[in-house]
Write an enzyme that holds these catalytic residues in place. Structure first.
Site, PDB file in Angstrom:
ATOM      1  N   TYR A   1      17.518  71.275  96.964  1.00 24.84           N
ATOM      2  CA  TYR A   1      18.046  69.913  96.995  1.00 24.84           C
ATOM      3  C   TYR A   1      19.570  69.935  97.040  1.00 24.84           C
ATOM      4  O   TYR A   1      20.192  69.236  97.859  1.00 24.84           O
ATOM      5  CB  TYR A   1      17.573  69.140  95.763  1.00 24.84           C
ATOM      6  CG  TYR A   1      18.145  67.748  95.657  1.00 24.84           C
ATOM      7  CD1 TYR A   1      17.735  66.739  96.521  1.00 24.84           C
ATOM      8  CD2 TYR A   1      19.095  67.430  94.679  1.00 24.84           C
ATOM      9  CE1 TYR A   1      18.259  65.454  96.433  1.00 24.84           C
ATOM     10  CE2 TYR A   1      19.624  66.146  94.584  1.00 24.84           C
ATOM     11  CZ  TYR A   1      19.196  65.173  95.463  1.00 24.84           C
ATOM     12  OH  TYR A   1      19.723  63.900  95.373  1.00 24.84           O
TER      13      TYR A   1
ATOM     14  N   SER B   1      24.895  63.490  96.798  1.00 30.34           N
ATOM     15  CA  SER B   1      24.571  63.460  95.371  1.00 30.34           C
ATOM     16  C   SER B   1      25.459  64.457  94.631  1.00 30.34           C
ATOM     17  O   SER B   1      25.963  65.424  95.217  1.00 30.34           O
ATOM     18  CB  SER B   1      23.095  63.860  95.178  1.00 30.34           C
ATOM     19  OG  SER B   1      22.805  64.129  93.825  1.00 30.34           O
TER      20      SER B   1
END
Length: 317
Positions: free
Chosen positions: A187, A161
């Site tokens: 994350y 990501s």
């Protein structure tokens, strides 16, 4: 890495997985997709089945997996869709999956994941996002190494990501034992790990015909997409960090799947590994503070090797 050396394709941010696999024949090839009951995992599995592959859905919820497999078989006309249980935070579950696999594996899509969860730890004390997004997939891929090597040209696809731009892997406190927990930093760290895994896996395994690449699928805002199922407040926070840049452009699951399908199937990627893609094309280093591109630390070979060694130690402890 120069702009001229980057891999470019005819596809773009609006392309779908079906468009990417059109004309590609995967008959006789076997694929595993983690987190394949909904969202981009489901659509990735569908695209591979559409191209003729035998696809195994590796899922936590077997009932949801069976429904997904039936849906894929009906919509693609390909009956070779299977379901196997897999919990990426349970080492015994991963070991069972690996032990039950027979024969070669041509495509491994490390797709499942979670995002910005409250501070949670596995029984080993590992931070949950790092354990799910990286360590579980690391254990799965290394456990399936022999099956990948037997495929003579296997591909591993690591779903990362642009969140990786938020944090490198902080080796002296990966699991937030001393620093304050931040769900977005956690994350980001796990997504950096996904890219570093692709770098090191390709380095170690390319002589055996195994390549690994990483990608950013784009924001896919649907209730079933576990890996980016975030609250309106979290979306607001994400957009606040993009001051001066456009807000996130949300893709359909079929569009979000396109880059995974490209890395898994395109002849343009034959023998190519250790790279990072967005919108179906390889991207170079991040420029300034733009919310896209590749962070230098995510391609650092020393960090990739250290992460591999640390991960191997933990999963075998």
């Amino acid at each position: 890495m120069s702009e001229s050396s980057l891999i470019t394709t005819p596809f773009h941010s609006g392309s779908t997985a079906s468009e990417v696999v059109a004309g590609i024949n995967l008959a006789g090839r076997r694929a595993v997709v983690t987190g394949a009951t909904s969202g981009i995992g489901l659509e990735t599995a569908r695209a591979l089945a559409e191209a003729g592959a035998e696809v195994t859905l590796a899922v936590r919820n077997l009932n949801a997996g069976k429904l997904a497999a039936e849906d894929i078989a009906v919509t693609t006309g390909n009956p070779l869709v299977k379901v196997m249980p897999l919990n990426l935070t349970d080492r015994s579950s991963i070991a069972s999956f690996v032990a039950s696999w027979r024969g070669p594996l041509h495509i491994l899509i490390n797709n499942a994941g979670i995002m910005a969860t409250p501070e949670t730890r596995t029984p080993e004390g590992w931070e949950l996002q790092f354990a799910t997004n990286h360590l579980g997939h690391f254990a799965l891929a290394t456990g399936l190494h022999d099956a990948l090597a037997a495929a003579d040209g296997a591909r591993v696809v690591s779903v990362s990501s642009t969140g990786h731009l938020r944090s490198p892997v902080v080796f002296d406190d990966i699991h937030f034992l001393r620093r304050p927990y931040d769900p977005f930093l956690a994350y980001g760290q796990s997504k950096t790990a996904n890219i570093l895994f692709a770098v090191e896996a390709s380095k170690r395994w390319i002589s055996e015909g195994i390549t690994a690449n990483a990608l950013m699928p784009g924001g896919v805002r649907t209730p079933g997409v576990d890996r980016i199922q975030i609250t309106p407040e979290q979306i607001k926070k994400l957009n606040e960090t993009r001051t001066g840049y456009p807000e996130i452009i949300w893709k359909t699951p079929q569009q979000g799947t396109a880059t995974s399908a490209l890395l898994a199937t395109s002849p343009l990627l034959n023998g190519i590994g250790g790279r990072y893609f967005e919108n179906c094309n390889e991207v170079g280093p991040r420029v300034g503070e733009t919310p896209s591109g590749l962070a230098s630390y995510a391609m650092n070979p020393d960090a990739a090797e250290e992460l591999w060694n640390v991960s191997m130690k933990w999963i075998n402890s």
